[in-house]
Motif scaffolding. Structure first.
Motif, PDB file in Angstrom:
ATOM      1  N   VAL A   1       0.835  -1.204   0.000  1.00 52.48           N
ATOM      2  CA  VAL A   1       0.000   0.000   0.000  1.00 52.48           C
ATOM      3  C   VAL A   1       0.867   1.249   0.000  1.00 52.48           C
ATOM      4  O   VAL A   1       0.602   2.218  -0.731  1.00 52.48           O
ATOM      5  CB  VAL A   1      -0.944  -0.011   1.222  1.00 52.48           C
ATOM      6  N   LYS A   2       1.917   1.257   0.802  1.00 54.56           N
ATOM      7  CA  LYS A   2       2.820   2.410   0.841  1.00 54.56           C
ATOM      8  C   LYS A   2       3.518   2.614  -0.497  1.00 54.56           C
ATOM      9  O   LYS A   2       3.724   3.755  -0.935  1.00 54.56           O
ATOM     10  CB  LYS A   2       3.845   2.224   1.954  1.00 54.56           C
ATOM     11  N   LYS A   3       3.887   1.519  -1.156  1.00 55.21           N
ATOM     12  CA  LYS A   3       4.542   1.646  -2.462  1.00 55.21           C
ATOM     13  C   LYS A   3       3.591   2.237  -3.489  1.00 55.21           C
ATOM     14  O   LYS A   3       4.001   3.061  -4.319  1.00 55.21           O
ATOM     15  CB  LYS A   3       5.050   0.272  -2.920  1.00 55.21           C
ATOM     16  N   VAL A   4       2.346   1.825  -3.448  1.00 52.57           N
ATOM     17  CA  VAL A   4       1.360   2.380  -4.385  1.00 52.57           C
ATOM     18  C   VAL A   4       1.125   3.855  -4.079  1.00 52.57           C
ATOM     19  O   VAL A   4       0.999   4.681  -4.991  1.00 52.57           O
ATOM     20  CB  VAL A   4       0.049   1.579  -4.314  1.00 52.57           C
ATOM     21  N   GLU A   5       1.067   4.202  -2.806  1.00 48.31           N
ATOM     22  CA  GLU A   5       0.914   5.615  -2.446  1.00 48.31           C
ATOM     23  C   GLU A   5       2.091   6.440  -2.947  1.00 48.31           C
ATOM     24  O   GLU A   5       1.926   7.568  -3.414  1.00 48.31           O
ATOM     25  CB  GLU A   5       0.781   5.745  -0.928  1.00 48.31           C
ATOM     26  N   GLY A   6       3.300   5.871  -2.852  1.00 49.03           N
ATOM     27  CA  GLY A   6       4.468   6.568  -3.386  1.00 49.03           C
ATOM     28  C   GLY A   6       4.396   6.741  -4.890  1.00 49.03           C
ATOM     29  O   GLY A   6       4.776   7.793  -5.418  1.00 49.03           O
ATOM     30  N   LEU A   7       3.897   5.722  -5.589  1.00 50.92           N
ATOM     31  CA  LEU A   7       3.741   5.825  -7.035  1.00 50.92           C
ATOM     32  C   LEU A   7       2.704   6.885  -7.390  1.00 50.92           C
ATOM     33  O   LEU A   7       2.871   7.619  -8.370  1.00 50.92           O
ATOM     34  CB  LEU A   7       3.332   4.462  -7.603  1.00 50.92           C
ATOM     35  N   GLU A   8       1.661   6.997  -6.603  1.00 53.42           N
ATOM     36  CA  GLU A   8       0.649   8.025  -6.849  1.00 53.42           C
ATOM     37  C   GLU A   8       1.220   9.421  -6.654  1.00 53.42           C
ATOM     38  O   GLU A   8       0.914  10.343  -7.426  1.00 53.42           O
ATOM     39  CB  GLU A   8      -0.544   7.801  -5.912  1.00 53.42           C
ATOM     40  N   ARG A   9       2.054   9.575  -5.633  1.00 51.67           N
ATOM     41  CA  ARG A   9       2.659  10.894  -5.399  1.00 51.67           C
ATOM     42  C   ARG A   9       3.638  11.279  -6.508  1.00 51.67           C
ATOM     43  O   ARG A   9       3.894  12.466  -6.720  1.00 51.67           O
ATOM     44  CB  ARG A   9       3.366  10.913  -4.046  1.00 51.67           C
ATOM     45  N   GLU A  10       4.165  10.273  -7.199  1.00 51.30           N
ATOM     46  CA  GLU A  10       5.085  10.557  -8.295  1.00 51.30           C
ATOM     47  C   GLU A  10       4.376  10.786  -9.616  1.00 51.30           C
ATOM     48  O   GLU A  10       4.985  11.295 -10.555  1.00 51.30           O
ATOM     49  CB  GLU A  10       6.076   9.402  -8.446  1.00 51.30           C
ATOM     50  N   THR A  11       3.114  10.424  -9.711  1.00 49.95           N
ATOM     51  CA  THR A  11       2.382  10.551 -10.979  1.00 49.95           C
ATOM     52  C   THR A  11       1.248  11.559 -10.853  1.00 49.95           C
ATOM     53  O   THR A  11       1.475  12.759 -10.832  1.00 49.95           O
ATOM     54  CB  THR A  11       1.859   9.172 -11.421  1.00 49.95           C
ATOM     55  N   TRP A  12       0.005  11.098 -10.724  1.00 47.10           N
ATOM     56  CA  TRP A  12      -1.132  12.011 -10.788  1.00 47.10           C
ATOM     57  C   TRP A  12      -1.301  12.866  -9.538  1.00 47.10           C
ATOM     58  O   TRP A  12      -1.944  13.924  -9.581  1.00 47.10           O
ATOM     59  CB  TRP A  12      -2.422  11.229 -11.036  1.00 47.10           C
ATOM     60  N   ASP A  13      -0.710  12.452  -8.407  1.00 47.91           N
ATOM     61  CA  ASP A  13      -0.909  13.186  -7.163  1.00 47.91           C
ATOM     62  C   ASP A  13       0.244  14.123  -6.831  1.00 47.91           C
ATOM     63  O   ASP A  13       0.285  14.704  -5.751  1.00 47.91           O
ATOM     64  CB  ASP A  13      -1.120  12.196  -6.011  1.00 47.91           C
ATOM     65  N   ARG A  14       1.187  14.300  -7.740  1.00 44.07           N
ATOM     66  CA  ARG A  14       2.294  15.225  -7.472  1.00 44.07           C
ATOM     67  C   ARG A  14       1.845  16.667  -7.747  1.00 44.07           C
ATOM     68  O   ARG A  14       0.923  16.897  -8.525  1.00 44.07           O
ATOM     69  CB  ARG A  14       3.497  14.866  -8.336  1.00 44.07           C
ATOM     70  N   PRO A  15       2.489  17.634  -7.115  1.00 49.18           N
ATOM     71  CA  PRO A  15       2.115  19.039  -7.337  1.00 49.18           C
ATOM     72  C   PRO A  15       2.285  19.434  -8.802  1.00 49.18           C
ATOM     73  O   PRO A  15       3.311  19.144  -9.432  1.00 49.18           O
ATOM     74  CB  PRO A  15       3.080  19.816  -6.437  1.00 49.18           C
ATOM     75  N   GLY A  16       1.274  20.075  -9.361  1.00 45.47           N
ATOM     76  CA  GLY A  16       1.337  20.540 -10.747  1.00 45.47           C
ATOM     77  C   GLY A  16       1.263  19.443 -11.775  1.00 45.47           C
ATOM     78  O   GLY A  16       1.642  19.648 -12.936  1.00 45.47           O
ATOM     79  N   ALA A  17       0.778  18.260 -11.386  1.00 46.17           N
ATOM     80  CA  ALA A  17       0.733  17.138 -12.321  1.00 46.17           C
ATOM     81  C   ALA A  17      -0.329  17.361 -13.381  1.00 46.17           C
ATOM     82  O   ALA A  17      -1.427  17.834 -13.093  1.00 46.17           O
ATOM     83  CB  ALA A  17       0.453  15.839 -11.571  1.00 46.17           C
ATOM     84  N   VAL A  18       0.013  17.032 -14.643  1.00 49.23           N
ATOM     85  CA  VAL A  18      -0.931  17.065 -15.752  1.00 49.23           C
ATOM     86  C   VAL A  18      -0.845  15.739 -16.477  1.00 49.23           C
ATOM     87  O   VAL A  18       0.218  15.132 -16.572  1.00 49.23           O
ATOM     88  CB  VAL A  18      -0.635  18.233 -16.722  1.00 49.23           C
ATOM     89  N   GLU A  19      -1.970  15.273 -16.981  1.00 53.20           N
ATOM     90  CA  GLU A  19      -2.018  13.960 -17.608  1.00 53.20           C
ATOM     91  C   GLU A  19      -1.282  13.963 -18.931  1.00 53.20           C
ATOM     92  O   GLU A  19      -1.388  14.902 -19.726  1.00 53.20           O
ATOM     93  CB  GLU A  19      -3.463  13.526 -17.821  1.00 53.20           C
ATOM     94  N   ASP A  20      -0.524  12.885 -19.185  1.00 48.84           N
ATOM     95  CA  ASP A  20       0.184  12.707 -20.445  1.00 48.84           C
ATOM     96  C   ASP A  20      -0.789  12.149 -21.473  1.00 48.84           C
ATOM     97  O   ASP A  20      -1.211  11.000 -21.388  1.00 48.84           O
ATOM     98  CB  ASP A  20       1.370  11.758 -20.250  1.00 48.84           C
ATOM     99  N   MET A  21      -1.146  12.964 -22.457  1.00 50.45           N
ATOM    100  CA  MET A  21      -2.105  12.548 -23.486  1.00 50.45           C
ATOM    101  C   MET A  21      -1.419  11.979 -24.723  1.00 50.45           C
ATOM    102  O   MET A  21      -2.066  11.725 -25.734  1.00 50.45           O
ATOM    103  CB  MET A  21      -2.979  13.739 -23.890  1.00 50.45           C
ATOM    104  N   GLY A  22      -0.117  11.807 -24.671  1.00 50.75           N
ATOM    105  CA  GLY A  22       0.584  11.159 -25.771  1.00 50.75           C
ATOM    106  C   GLY A  22       1.344  12.093 -26.667  1.00 50.75           C
ATOM    107  O   GLY A  22       2.070  11.648 -27.554  1.00 50.75           O
ATOM    108  N   GLY A  23       1.216  13.403 -26.519  1.00 51.86           N
ATOM    109  CA  GLY A  23       1.951  14.339 -27.358  1.00 51.86           C
ATOM    110  C   GLY A  23       3.365  14.537 -26.860  1.00 51.86           C
ATOM    111  O   GLY A  23       3.735  14.142 -25.750  1.00 51.86           O
ATOM    112  N   LYS A  24       4.177  15.199 -27.666  1.00 46.02           N
ATOM    113  CA  LYS A  24       5.565  15.416 -27.283  1.00 46.02           C
ATOM    114  C   LYS A  24       5.663  16.345 -26.078  1.00 46.02           C
ATOM    115  O   LYS A  24       6.498  16.165 -25.218  1.00 46.02           O
ATOM    116  CB  LYS A  24       6.337  16.011 -28.463  1.00 46.02           C
TER     117      LYS A  24
END
Length: 345
Positions: free
Chosen positions: A273-296
């Motif tokens: 659970v902690k590892k998944v929480e860490g992965l979330e903080r590195e992806t969608w839950d990080r400050p200023g995170a925006v979704e990667d829609m596939g563009g450069k």
């Protein structure tokens, strides 16, 4: 002579907030608290050294972690993050049964129960699901295997262990069984069933209460539970009997192993659970995170800060949808997920 009147003492009050009103109650005496703690200090010191058992994870911890990892992948991961996600998925895919059963103290492997039993089409009834009586049969077979496996663990008393499942000498008789069904299983599926002692046995016990869990491999969750009251019966004397000494030692050892397995499995799950929480903080839950829609250049917000505009044409969405399907599949290979994630970069 008039009686002597004692002066009336003014009581001391403290405010104690009780919703929705405020009540006044006498203040507790400090000496009573100190005497209480000193009186039971020896008892507390004896139990303080016992390892604390981690809390039991939620019943749907497995599906919840998979969904959360899927969200991280769909949001967009770097190469290292994708490898990290794949490693967690690999653990979930290979250890789910041991962790799900072990978190409740059930011991798996070593022919301790009924493992990898195929659900056949004929076990379904007219309602289109596995008939309720079959769960009792699963539990019965698992219980017999659980008892017989002690013969291989304790070969010196192997004959006596096998005799427990026969109407000779001292045996085990089913007094009652209670089943709790979690969801309707259907064909095709595979199940595993395990037993555990509900309480630590003693030399004076004339019965054992066993808990059984039946796991669905297809859904990777608990399909049913049973509670079994087993009476120890002396067929020669035609009456109840206490736990045989050879069995008592083995059962007490199993009880200790159950506690250790529950502690280890729960710690393992909470680590995931902690590892998944860490992965979330590195992806969608990080400050200023925006979704990667596939563009450069990824995604950026317009001046209003409301609408999101992709810099380049999104051509990778079909691949990302395929990744999501792989995550949702219970038998998805982590390597397949990693290869598809790599194509996003």
């Amino acid at each position: 002579m008039p009686p002597t009147c004692r002066p009336r003492l003014k009581p001391i009050y403290t405010l104690r907030f009780l919703s929705p009103v405020v009540c006044r109650q006498p203040a507790p005496r400090a000496e009573s608290l100190t005497s209480f703690s000193s009186r039971y200090s020896s008892r507390n010191s004896s139990t303080a050294t016992k390892p604390v058992l981690p809390p039991l994870p939620p019943s749907k911890w497995y599906s919840d972690l998979k969904a959360r990892i899927g969200r991280c992948i769909m949001f967009g991961c770097t190469h290292d993050q994708a490898l990290h996600a794949a490693a967690i998925l690999r653990v979930l895919g290979t250890e789910w049964r041991e962790l799900s059963a072990g978190a409740e103290g059930f011991l798996t492997g070593g022919h301790r129960g009924l493992e990898n039993q195929q659900v056949v089409w004929g076990e379904m009834d007219s309602f289109g699901h596995v008939n309720n009586t079959n769960y009792i049969r699963y539990a019965e077979s698992a219980r017999v295997n659980w008892i017989i496996h002690f013969a291989s663990v304790d070969p010196g008393n192997g004959a006596q262990w096998r005799e427990l499942m026969t109407p000779k000498g001292t045996g085990l008789i089913m007094k009652s069984i209670k089943a709790e069904y979690k969801f309707p299983m259907t064909y095709p599926d595979t199940i595993s069933a395990y037993h555990k002692l509900r309480s630590q046995p003693s030399a004076t016990d004339t019965s054992l209460v066993l808990d059984c869990v039946i796991l669905s491999h297809r859904h990777r969750r608990v399909a049913a539970r049973t509670e079994e009251d087993i009476v120890i019966y002396d067929y020669g004397a035609a009456q109840k009997s206490s736990v045989p000494p050879f069995a008592l030692d083995a059962f007490q050892d199993v009880w200790r192993r159950q506690e250790g397995e529950a502690r280890t499995a729960r710690q393992r799950i909470w680590e995931l659970v902690k590892k998944v929480e860490g992965l979330e903080r590195e992806t969608w839950d990080r400050p200023g995170a925006v979704e990667d829609m596939g563009g450069k250049g990824g995604v950026e917000k317009d001046d209003s800060g409301i609408e999101e505009v992709a810099k380049d044409d999104v051509q990778i969405m079909d691949v990302k949808k395929g990744v999501e399907k792989e995550v949702e599949k219970s038998d998805a290979l982590p390597s397949t997920v990693v290869n598809k994630i790599h194509s996003l970069f």
